[in-house]
Design a protein around this motif. Structure first.
Motif, PDB file in Angstrom:
ATOM      1  N   LYS A  24       0.831  -1.209   0.000  1.00  9.11           N
ATOM      2  CA  LYS A  24       0.000   0.000   0.000  1.00  9.11           C
ATOM      3  C   LYS A  24       0.865   1.258   0.000  1.00  9.11           C
ATOM      4  O   LYS A  24       0.578   2.216  -0.705  1.00  9.11           O
ATOM      5  CB  LYS A  24      -0.947  -0.013   1.201  1.00  9.11           C
ATOM      6  N   ILE A  25       1.938   1.235   0.796  1.00  6.35           N
ATOM      7  CA  ILE A  25       2.862   2.383   0.835  1.00  6.35           C
ATOM      8  C   ILE A  25       3.499   2.594  -0.532  1.00  6.35           C
ATOM      9  O   ILE A  25       3.573   3.721  -1.038  1.00  6.35           O
ATOM     10  CB  ILE A  25       3.938   2.187   1.931  1.00  6.35           C
ATOM     11  N   LEU A  26       3.954   1.502  -1.150  1.00  7.11           N
ATOM     12  CA  LEU A  26       4.576   1.604  -2.475  1.00  7.11           C
ATOM     13  C   LEU A  26       3.568   2.083  -3.524  1.00  7.11           C
ATOM     14  O   LEU A  26       3.922   2.867  -4.416  1.00  7.11           O
ATOM     15  CB  LEU A  26       5.182   0.257  -2.877  1.00  7.11           C
ATOM     16  N   ALA A  27       2.318   1.618  -3.427  1.00  4.65           N
ATOM     17  CA  ALA A  27       1.285   2.070  -4.365  1.00  4.65           C
ATOM     18  C   ALA A  27       1.035   3.564  -4.203  1.00  4.65           C
ATOM     19  O   ALA A  27       0.885   4.291  -5.202  1.00  4.65           O
ATOM     20  CB  ALA A  27      -0.002   1.279  -4.148  1.00  4.65           C
ATOM     21  N   ASP A  28       1.013   4.041  -2.957  1.00  2.00           N
ATOM     22  CA  ASP A  28       0.838   5.478  -2.711  1.00  2.00           C
ATOM     23  C   ASP A  28       2.017   6.268  -3.265  1.00  2.00           C
ATOM     24  O   ASP A  28       1.845   7.324  -3.876  1.00  2.00           O
ATOM     25  CB  ASP A  28       0.683   5.759  -1.212  1.00  2.00           C
ATOM     26  N   GLU A  29       3.219   5.764  -3.064  1.00  2.00           N
ATOM     27  CA  GLU A  29       4.413   6.422  -3.600  1.00  2.00           C
ATOM     28  C   GLU A  29       4.367   6.449  -5.126  1.00  2.00           C
ATOM     29  O   GLU A  29       4.751   7.438  -5.755  1.00  2.00           O
ATOM     30  CB  GLU A  29       5.677   5.709  -3.121  1.00  2.00           C
ATOM     31  N   LYS A  30       3.903   5.361  -5.713  1.00  2.00           N
ATOM     32  CA  LYS A  30       3.800   5.286  -7.174  1.00  2.00           C
ATOM     33  C   LYS A  30       2.821   6.339  -7.693  1.00  2.00           C
ATOM     34  O   LYS A  30       3.118   7.043  -8.667  1.00  2.00           O
ATOM     35  CB  LYS A  30       3.342   3.890  -7.595  1.00  2.00           C
ATOM     36  N   ARG A  31       1.651   6.457  -7.040  1.00  2.00           N
ATOM     37  CA  ARG A  31       0.671   7.471  -7.440  1.00  2.00           C
ATOM     38  C   ARG A  31       1.253   8.875  -7.294  1.00  2.00           C
ATOM     39  O   ARG A  31       1.096   9.726  -8.166  1.00  2.00           O
ATOM     40  CB  ARG A  31      -0.600   7.334  -6.600  1.00  2.00           C
ATOM     41  N   SER A  32       1.922   9.104  -6.187  1.00  2.00           N
ATOM     42  CA  SER A  32       2.516  10.415  -5.934  1.00  2.00           C
ATOM     43  C   SER A  32       3.586  10.737  -6.973  1.00  2.00           C
ATOM     44  O   SER A  32       3.629  11.850  -7.508  1.00  2.00           O
ATOM     45  CB  SER A  32       3.111  10.441  -4.529  1.00  2.00           C
ATOM     46  N   THR A  33       4.412   9.762  -7.266  1.00  2.00           N
ATOM     47  CA  THR A  33       5.478   9.963  -8.255  1.00  2.00           C
ATOM     48  C   THR A  33       4.891  10.210  -9.637  1.00  2.00           C
ATOM     49  O   THR A  33       5.364  11.077 -10.384  1.00  2.00           O
ATOM     50  CB  THR A  33       6.413   8.738  -8.283  1.00  2.00           C
ATOM     51  N   ARG A  34       3.849   9.467  -9.978  1.00  2.00           N
ATOM     52  CA  ARG A  34       3.197   9.642 -11.281  1.00  2.00           C
ATOM     53  C   ARG A  34       2.584  11.044 -11.373  1.00  2.00           C
ATOM     54  O   ARG A  34       2.697  11.706 -12.412  1.00  2.00           O
ATOM     55  CB  ARG A  34       2.126   8.571 -11.462  1.00  2.00           C
ATOM     56  N   ALA A  35       1.965  11.520 -10.308  1.00  2.00           N
ATOM     57  CA  ALA A  35       1.374  12.860 -10.293  1.00  2.00           C
ATOM     58  C   ALA A  35       2.461  13.930 -10.456  1.00  2.00           C
ATOM     59  O   ALA A  35       2.282  14.905 -11.198  1.00  2.00           O
ATOM     60  CB  ALA A  35       0.594  13.090  -9.004  1.00  2.00           C
ATOM     61  N   LYS A  36       3.581  13.730  -9.755  1.00  2.00           N
ATOM     62  CA  LYS A  36       4.694  14.680  -9.888  1.00  2.00           C
ATOM     63  C   LYS A  36       5.229  14.677 -11.314  1.00  2.00           C
ATOM     64  O   LYS A  36       5.521  15.732 -11.883  1.00  2.00           O
ATOM     65  CB  LYS A  36       5.824  14.326  -8.921  1.00  2.00           C
ATOM     66  N   GLU A  38       3.634  13.945 -14.064  1.00  2.00           N
ATOM     67  CA  GLU A  38       2.670  14.641 -14.930  1.00  2.00           C
ATOM     68  C   GLU A  38       2.771  16.147 -14.740  1.00  2.00           C
ATOM     69  O   GLU A  38       2.714  16.907 -15.708  1.00  2.00           O
ATOM     70  CB  GLU A  38       1.253  14.156 -14.635  1.00  2.00           C
ATOM     71  N   HIS A  39       2.932  16.574 -13.497  1.00  2.00           N
ATOM     72  CA  HIS A  39       3.073  18.009 -13.208  1.00  2.00           C
ATOM     73  C   HIS A  39       4.326  18.569 -13.894  1.00  2.00           C
ATOM     74  O   HIS A  39       4.275  19.620 -14.543  1.00  2.00           O
ATOM     75  CB  HIS A  39       3.143  18.232 -11.695  1.00  2.00           C
ATOM     76  N   TYR A  40       5.435  17.864 -13.740  1.00  2.00           N
ATOM     77  CA  TYR A  40       6.681  18.325 -14.358  1.00  2.00           C
ATOM     78  C   TYR A  40       6.583  18.298 -15.882  1.00  2.00           C
ATOM     79  O   TYR A  40       7.107  19.189 -16.563  1.00  2.00           O
ATOM     80  CB  TYR A  40       7.873  17.495 -13.884  1.00  2.00           C
ATOM     81  N   GLN A  41       5.904  17.297 -16.429  1.00  2.00           N
ATOM     82  CA  GLN A  41       5.750  17.234 -17.883  1.00  2.00           C
ATOM     83  C   GLN A  41       4.918  18.419 -18.379  1.00  2.00           C
ATOM     84  O   GLN A  41       5.224  19.002 -19.421  1.00  2.00           O
ATOM     85  CB  GLN A  41       5.092  15.912 -18.308  1.00  2.00           C
ATOM     86  N   THR A  42       3.908  18.789 -17.618  1.00  2.00           N
ATOM     87  CA  THR A  42       3.101  19.956 -17.967  1.00  2.00           C
ATOM     88  C   THR A  42       3.961  21.220 -17.961  1.00  2.00           C
ATOM     89  O   THR A  42       3.865  22.052 -18.871  1.00  2.00           O
ATOM     90  CB  THR A  42       1.927  20.114 -16.975  1.00  2.00           C
ATOM     91  N   GLN A  43       4.813  21.345 -16.950  1.00  2.00           N
ATOM     92  CA  GLN A  43       5.706  22.498 -16.892  1.00  2.00           C
ATOM     93  C   GLN A  43       6.693  22.489 -18.058  1.00  2.00           C
ATOM     94  O   GLN A  43       6.960  23.533 -18.655  1.00  2.00           O
ATOM     95  CB  GLN A  43       6.470  22.516 -15.570  1.00  2.00           C
ATOM     96  N   ILE A  44       7.226  21.325 -18.381  1.00  2.00           N
ATOM     97  CA  ILE A  44       8.165  21.207 -19.507  1.00  2.00           C
ATOM     98  C   ILE A  44       7.472  21.605 -20.798  1.00  2.00           C
ATOM     99  O   ILE A  44       8.035  22.345 -21.617  1.00  2.00           O
ATOM    100  CB  ILE A  44       8.734  19.774 -19.601  1.00  2.00           C
ATOM    101  N   ASP A  45       6.237  21.129 -20.997  1.00  2.00           N
ATOM    102  CA  ASP A  45       5.489  21.473 -22.208  1.00  2.00           C
ATOM    103  C   ASP A  45       5.245  22.974 -22.307  1.00  2.00           C
ATOM    104  O   ASP A  45       5.392  23.566 -23.379  1.00  2.00           O
ATOM    105  CB  ASP A  45       4.159  20.722 -22.247  1.00  2.00           C
ATOM    106  N   ALA A  46       4.896  23.593 -21.190  1.00  2.00           N
ATOM    107  CA  ALA A  46       4.655  25.039 -21.185  1.00  2.00           C
ATOM    108  C   ALA A  46       5.939  25.802 -21.507  1.00  2.00           C
ATOM    109  O   ALA A  46       5.923  26.747 -22.300  1.00  2.00           O
ATOM    110  CB  ALA A  46       4.101  25.485 -19.836  1.00  2.00           C
ATOM    111  N   LEU A  47       7.043  25.388 -20.909  1.00  2.00           N
ATOM    112  CA  LEU A  47       8.324  26.060 -21.169  1.00  2.00           C
ATOM    113  C   LEU A  47       8.785  25.831 -22.603  1.00  2.00           C
ATOM    114  O   LEU A  47       9.347  26.737 -23.227  1.00  2.00           O
ATOM    115  CB  LEU A  47       9.388  25.573 -20.184  1.00  2.00           C
TER     116      LEU A  47
END
Length: 134
Positions: A24-36, A38-47
């Protein structure tokens, strides 16, 4: 013997619960990492889009500067060269300025000359200087 098996079952259940908690901890970390990610990819796309836009603007500014310099040179070199249409016209009311430029279209950047000979000289000069189409 039964007591021994019971203890092993309890130990196995305890290990199972511990492993389940880790999953469960690893699944939460995976979700968190995936969200980060996606966030960074959005920033990269904007830049990347900002960079592409800045490059296009720089290229357009360089083209405009080269054209302006070429026209200034032609005006000093050739007596029959008057300048660009947009530089020669004066719109009496600012609110019509965009309408006039839009109506002129590509002709807004046309070079005004007195006669055919001046036009030929200007065209030859622009070709020699490798000035892009205006």
């Amino acid at each position: 013997r039964l007591k021994e098996v019971g203890e092993k079952v309890k130990l196995a259940e305890s290990d199972f619960k511990a492993q389940d908690a880790k999953i469960k901890i690893l699944a939460d970390e995976k979700r968190s990492t995936r969200a980060k990610a996606e966030h960074y990819q959005t920033q990269i796309d904007a830049l990347t889009e900002k960079l592409r836009s800045a490059k296009a603007m720089r290229k357009e500014n360089e083209r405009e500067t080269k054209a302006t310099e070429a026209i200034a040179s032609m005006r000093s070199l050739f007596a029959g060269c008057r300048g660009r249409v947009t530089d020669l016209i004066k719109v009496s009311n600012k609110k019509y300025e965009l309408a006039v430029i839009t109506a002129l279209g590509r002709s807004a950047d046309a070079v005004v000359v007195d006669d055919r000979e001046s036009a030929k000289e200007c065209i030859q000069y622009l070709k020699e200087q490798r000035v892009p189409a205006m």
